[in-house]
Write a protein that holds these residues in place. Sequence first.
Motif, PDB file in Angstrom:
ATOM      1  N   ALA A 424      57.932  43.465  44.074  1.00 18.47           N
ATOM      2  CA  ALA A 424      58.387  42.180  44.602  1.00 18.47           C
ATOM      3  C   ALA A 424      57.989  41.023  43.704  1.00 18.47           C
ATOM      4  O   ALA A 424      58.732  40.050  43.544  1.00 18.47           O
ATOM      5  N   VAL A 425      56.820  41.137  43.092  1.00 16.43           N
ATOM      6  CA  VAL A 425      56.286  40.059  42.261  1.00 16.43           C
ATOM      7  C   VAL A 425      56.923  40.042  40.880  1.00 16.43           C
ATOM      8  O   VAL A 425      57.171  38.976  40.304  1.00 16.43           O
ATOM      9  N   SER A 426      57.218  41.217  40.335  1.00 18.34           N
ATOM     10  CA  SER A 426      57.640  41.305  38.934  1.00 18.34           C
ATOM     11  C   SER A 426      59.113  41.614  38.718  1.00 18.34           C
ATOM     12  O   SER A 426      59.652  41.299  37.659  1.00 18.34           O
ATOM     13  N   ARG A 427      59.761  42.303  39.706  1.00 23.68           N
ATOM     14  CA  ARG A 427      61.121  42.810  39.530  1.00 23.68           C
ATOM     15  C   ARG A 427      61.225  43.635  38.239  1.00 23.68           C
ATOM     16  O   ARG A 427      62.253  43.650  37.565  1.00 23.68           O
ATOM     17  N   SER A 428      60.147  44.353  37.922  1.00 23.23           N
ATOM     18  CA  SER A 428      60.107  45.101  36.679  1.00 23.23           C
ATOM     19  C   SER A 428      59.276  46.363  36.871  1.00 23.23           C
ATOM     20  O   SER A 428      58.377  46.410  37.709  1.00 23.23           O
ATOM     21  N   ARG A 429      59.600  47.378  36.033  1.00 24.68           N
ATOM     22  CA  ARG A 429      58.842  48.630  36.014  1.00 24.68           C
ATOM     23  C   ARG A 429      59.147  49.333  34.702  1.00 24.68           C
ATOM     24  O   ARG A 429      60.215  49.140  34.117  1.00 24.68           O
ATOM     25  N   ASP A 430      58.195  50.111  34.260  1.00 24.52           N
ATOM     26  CA  ASP A 430      58.393  50.921  33.048  1.00 24.52           C
ATOM     27  C   ASP A 430      58.706  50.071  31.824  1.00 24.52           C
ATOM     28  O   ASP A 430      59.517  50.455  30.966  1.00 24.52           O
ATOM     29  N   ASP A 431      58.064  48.911  31.749  1.00 23.83           N
ATOM     30  CA  ASP A 431      58.187  48.018  30.589  1.00 23.83           C
ATOM     31  C   ASP A 431      59.601  47.475  30.388  1.00 23.83           C
ATOM     32  O   ASP A 431      59.925  46.970  29.300  1.00 23.83           O
ATOM     33  N   ARG A 432      60.434  47.547  31.401  1.00 23.90           N
ATOM     34  CA  ARG A 432      61.769  46.960  31.294  1.00 23.90           C
ATOM     35  C   ARG A 432      61.699  45.458  31.588  1.00 23.90           C
ATOM     36  O   ARG A 432      60.789  44.979  32.273  1.00 23.90           O
ATOM     37  N   ASP A 433      62.678  44.718  31.098  1.00 26.54           N
ATOM     38  CA  ASP A 433      62.766  43.306  31.428  1.00 26.54           C
ATOM     39  C   ASP A 433      62.957  43.135  32.927  1.00 26.54           C
ATOM     40  O   ASP A 433      63.545  44.005  33.601  1.00 26.54           O
ATOM     41  N   ASP A 478      51.618  44.877  36.795  1.00 25.59           N
ATOM     42  CA  ASP A 478      51.469  46.311  36.552  1.00 25.59           C
ATOM     43  C   ASP A 478      50.158  46.834  37.118  1.00 25.59           C
ATOM     44  O   ASP A 478      50.089  47.968  37.618  1.00 25.59           O
ATOM     45  N   ALA A 479      49.105  46.022  37.045  1.00 24.64           N
ATOM     46  CA  ALA A 479      47.804  46.432  37.567  1.00 24.64           C
ATOM     47  C   ALA A 479      47.825  46.541  39.082  1.00 24.64           C
ATOM     48  O   ALA A 479      47.067  47.335  39.668  1.00 24.64           O
ATOM     49  N   LEU A 480      48.678  45.769  39.746  1.00 26.01           N
ATOM     50  CA  LEU A 480      48.758  45.845  41.203  1.00 26.01           C
ATOM     51  C   LEU A 480      49.154  47.246  41.669  1.00 26.01           C
ATOM     52  O   LEU A 480      48.699  47.711  42.721  1.00 26.01           O
ATOM     53  N   ARG A 481      49.994  47.920  40.890  1.00 29.83           N
ATOM     54  CA  ARG A 481      50.443  49.253  41.285  1.00 29.83           C
ATOM     55  C   ARG A 481      49.279  50.234  41.402  1.00 29.83           C
ATOM     56  O   ARG A 481      49.332  51.170  42.199  1.00 29.83           O
ATOM     57  N   GLU A 482      48.239  50.020  40.611  1.00 26.78           N
ATOM     58  CA  GLU A 482      47.106  50.942  40.586  1.00 26.78           C
ATOM     59  C   GLU A 482      45.835  50.309  41.148  1.00 26.78           C
ATOM     60  O   GLU A 482      44.738  50.842  40.939  1.00 26.78           O
ATOM     61  N   LEU A 483      45.959  49.196  41.839  1.00 25.06           N
ATOM     62  CA  LEU A 483      44.788  48.475  42.326  1.00 25.06           C
ATOM     63  C   LEU A 483      43.887  49.397  43.154  1.00 25.06           C
ATOM     64  O   LEU A 483      44.349  50.060  44.091  1.00 25.06           O
ATOM     65  N   HIS A 484      42.600  49.443  42.783  1.00 24.86           N
ATOM     66  CA  HIS A 484      41.695  50.365  43.464  1.00 24.86           C
ATOM     67  C   HIS A 484      41.285  49.812  44.820  1.00 24.86           C
ATOM     68  O   HIS A 484      40.881  48.653  44.953  1.00 24.86           O
ATOM     69  N   VAL A 485      41.395  50.654  45.819  1.00 24.04           N
ATOM     70  CA  VAL A 485      40.970  50.326  47.181  1.00 24.04           C
ATOM     71  C   VAL A 485      39.614  50.964  47.414  1.00 24.04           C
ATOM     72  O   VAL A 485      39.478  52.188  47.396  1.00 24.04           O
TER      73      VAL A 485
END
Length: 503
Positions: A424-433, A478-485
Motif C-alpha cells: 500500500a505504501v510503495s505500490r512496488s515489489r521485486d525492485d520494479r518501478d 521493502d523492510a516493512l515486508r520483513e519487519l520483525h515482530v
Amino acid sequence: MTTAPVSRAGAPGPLVLRDARLLGVAEPRDVLLSGGLVSRVGPAGSIEAAGVPEFRLDGRYLAPGLWDAHVHFTQWVVRRERVDLAPAGSAAQAVAIMRAALPVSDADVVVGYGFRDALWTDAPTRAALDAIAPDRPIMLISGDLHCGWLNSAAGRHYGLDLPEDGVLRETEWIGALGVHDRGTQPNHEAYAAAARAAASRGVVGIVEFENQDNATIWPDRVAAGVDSLRVEGSVWPDRLDEAITRGRRTGDVLDEEGLVTFGRLKIVVDGSLNTRTAHCWAPYPGLDPADPDSYGVQSVTPERLVELLRTAHANGILPAVHAIGDQANTAVVDAFEALGIAGVVEHAQLVAEDDFARFGSLGLTASVQPEHAMDDRDVADRHWHGRTDRAFAFRSLHDAGATVHLGSDAPVAPLDPWIAISAAVSRSRDDRDAWHPEQNLPVDLALSASTRGRFTVAAEEVADLVVLDADPLTSPPDALRELHVAATLLGGRFTWNDLGDPR
C-alpha cells in the motif's frame, strides 16, 4: 533468543511493559495491562506495580495489534498440502508441475493451487490433464479461487459435467470446490498452527469469509485450542434465513472466550480479474462487445442484491459485498444508496470515476488487498488497459472519504499485514518501478487501515498489541515486508513471544 511459552486462553493477570516506544511519541513509556485492557500508560519508570510480572521492551515499539480484513482461513490452512502452481507461466508448465507431483502424492484427488492464466499464451485443456492422469482425479485451483481446471476423472469423481476445456468458473466452480473442501477438512492442530503463525506477524484478528457455518465451526475451534486470534465470521446468503431464525446479529459474541463474533453477510456480485469474470463497463480485450459474457459475470442481479441487503439490515446483520469490476462496484454503490445504508465493499478493485465520491458520501468502507495490485499489475495493464489509473485506487478511495481497511484475501496473498502495508505504501515489489504511485497510501494511514483505526496505545482500550523491533513509520517499504515482530498480545496475554521471560 529462546522463545518463551505462550499462555492459553483465559483471564490474564496484570503485566507491565516497560520502556516502550509508542508510535509518534518521542519519550519511552511504561504500559500496565490488566483485565484484558490497557490499564495505564505513563512515562518510563512512573508505574509502580509490586509483584506484577514485567517485560522490558528496551526501546522497542509498541503498537495496536493488526487485523486482516479478508481471509479464507481453511483455504489458507490447506494450501500447504496442495501442489504449488505459482511458478507456472503457461498451461504446459502447469501440466508439467502436476505430472511431477503425481508419483509422490497419495491423495485420492491430487490438488494444485495458484495458477494464474490471464497472461498465458496457451490455454488450459481437459485433454492435457487426461493425458497425464486418465484415471486419477486432478484438480487445479486458480490463484484467485474463482476457477478450477479438472481432468475427466475428477469430473466423474465429483459428478460434474465438465466443459471441453475442463475449466469451471464462478458459481459452478465454487460449488465444486465446496464439495471437495467438505471432504478434506484439516484437523484442529493445523488451524492452531496457522493461527499461531499469523500471531507471529502481529495479527490479533481476522475477518473470516469462508463459505461455511462459521457461527458453529469457529467456537468449536476455539474450544479445541485455536485461540490465537479474534475472528469475525461471515454468513453467506444460503445461511441467512437460518441466522435470522436463530436471532444472530452482527457483533454477537459466540464463544465463552469472547474471541468469536458474528460478522457480516457476504454477497458476491461478480468474479475476478485473473479469471476475466469481474463485471466491467468495457468488454475484455479480444471478445465480442455484443456478447454480454464479454463484460464479465454478474453473479447477483441488482434486484436480488437490494433484497438481500434489505433483509439483512432489517435483522441487524451488516453487509460485506464482493465487487471487483467497475460495473459491479457501481451496482453495489447504487444498492447502498437506494436503501440509505452503509456497508463494506470487498475488493473495490476497479471503480468508475463518478463512484469514488459516492463511496465517501455514503460512508462506505473499502476493504482492499494491496498485494493484489502487485500480483495483478501486468494483468490489469492488459485486461483493463486505459483504466488502471482507477484500479486498486486506494488513495482515491481514501481522499473521497471512504474508510479503507487492508487485508490479504489469503490464500490469494499471504496472511501477513506487513506485506499489505508495504504494498500500500510503495505500490512496488521485486525492485520494479512503482505502479501508479499516485495511489500510494502514507504509512500512518496504512497502519491505521490495518488496526481498525487505532494508531497508538491508550488507556482503557483492549490490550491487543504488537511489539516491534523497528519503527514502521520510518522503515523503508521493502523492510516493512520483513519487519520483525517481537511479541503479540491478545487481550493482554501473549500469543507470540520472542522477548524471553519476564524480569
